[in-house]
Scaffold this active site. Structure first.
Site, PDB file in Angstrom:
ATOM      1  N   CYS A  39       0.841  -1.213   0.000  1.00 11.76           N
ATOM      2  CA  CYS A  39       0.000   0.000   0.000  1.00 11.76           C
ATOM      3  C   CYS A  39       0.872   1.257   0.000  1.00 11.76           C
ATOM      4  O   CYS A  39       1.529   1.562   1.002  1.00 11.76           O
ATOM      5  CB  CYS A  39      -0.917  -0.031   1.220  1.00 11.76           C
ATOM      6  SG  CYS A  39      -1.847   1.487   1.488  1.00 11.76           S
ATOM      7  N   CYS A  42      -0.111   3.834   2.639  1.00 11.04           N
ATOM      8  CA  CYS A  42       0.319   3.403   3.979  1.00 11.04           C
ATOM      9  C   CYS A  42       1.776   3.789   4.215  1.00 11.04           C
ATOM     10  O   CYS A  42       2.139   4.237   5.306  1.00 11.04           O
ATOM     11  CB  CYS A  42       0.162   1.889   4.127  1.00 11.04           C
ATOM     12  SG  CYS A  42      -1.528   1.307   3.966  1.00 11.04           S
TER      13      CYS A  42
END
Length: 121
Positions: A39, A42
């Site tokens: 991600c 993230c």
């Protein structure tokens, strides 16, 4: 001639509600960030989360990061982890607030709002 399988056997996620309880501190709020190694968002929020942990932890708030790939489907459903990054704030074992797809400004605001006040003297 031997046939070699290239199929990857997935490990079963083991992070469940009981494991979550070990990360919750009942004497102070807890911020848990759910992330995935794949991600990009993230990864971009990680330095902000670490800076907030240095500023507000460990006396005013507990911080933890958990790889969503290790979390059981039941716990994802309970917490409503549908998108990443996902941060959930707890106080006294109860969910206070969930942030999905957050900005650094919103994360900072929420940590300031839920962290314990600075002890005087």
């Amino acid at each position: 001639m031997a046939i070699v399988s290239t199929q990857t056997i997935a490990m079963q996620p083991t992070f469940d509600q009981a494991e979550l309880e070990t990360h919750l501190f009942h004497d102070k709020p807890t911020a848990i960030k759910f992330y995935a190694s794949w991600c990009g968002a993230c990864k971009s929020i990680q330095p902000v989360f670490e800076q907030l942990e240095q500023t507000f932890g460990p006396d005013r708030m507990h911080f933890a990061s958990i790889n969503v790939d290790d979390v059981t489907d039941e716990l994802k459903e309970y917490l409503k982890v549908y998108y990443l990054p996902f941060i959930v704030f707890f106080k006294e074992g109860r969910i206070l607030y969930r942030i999905i797809g957050l900005t650094p400004k919103e994360l900072y605001y929420r940590v300031r709002k839920y962290a314990l006040p600075i002890k005087q003297g």
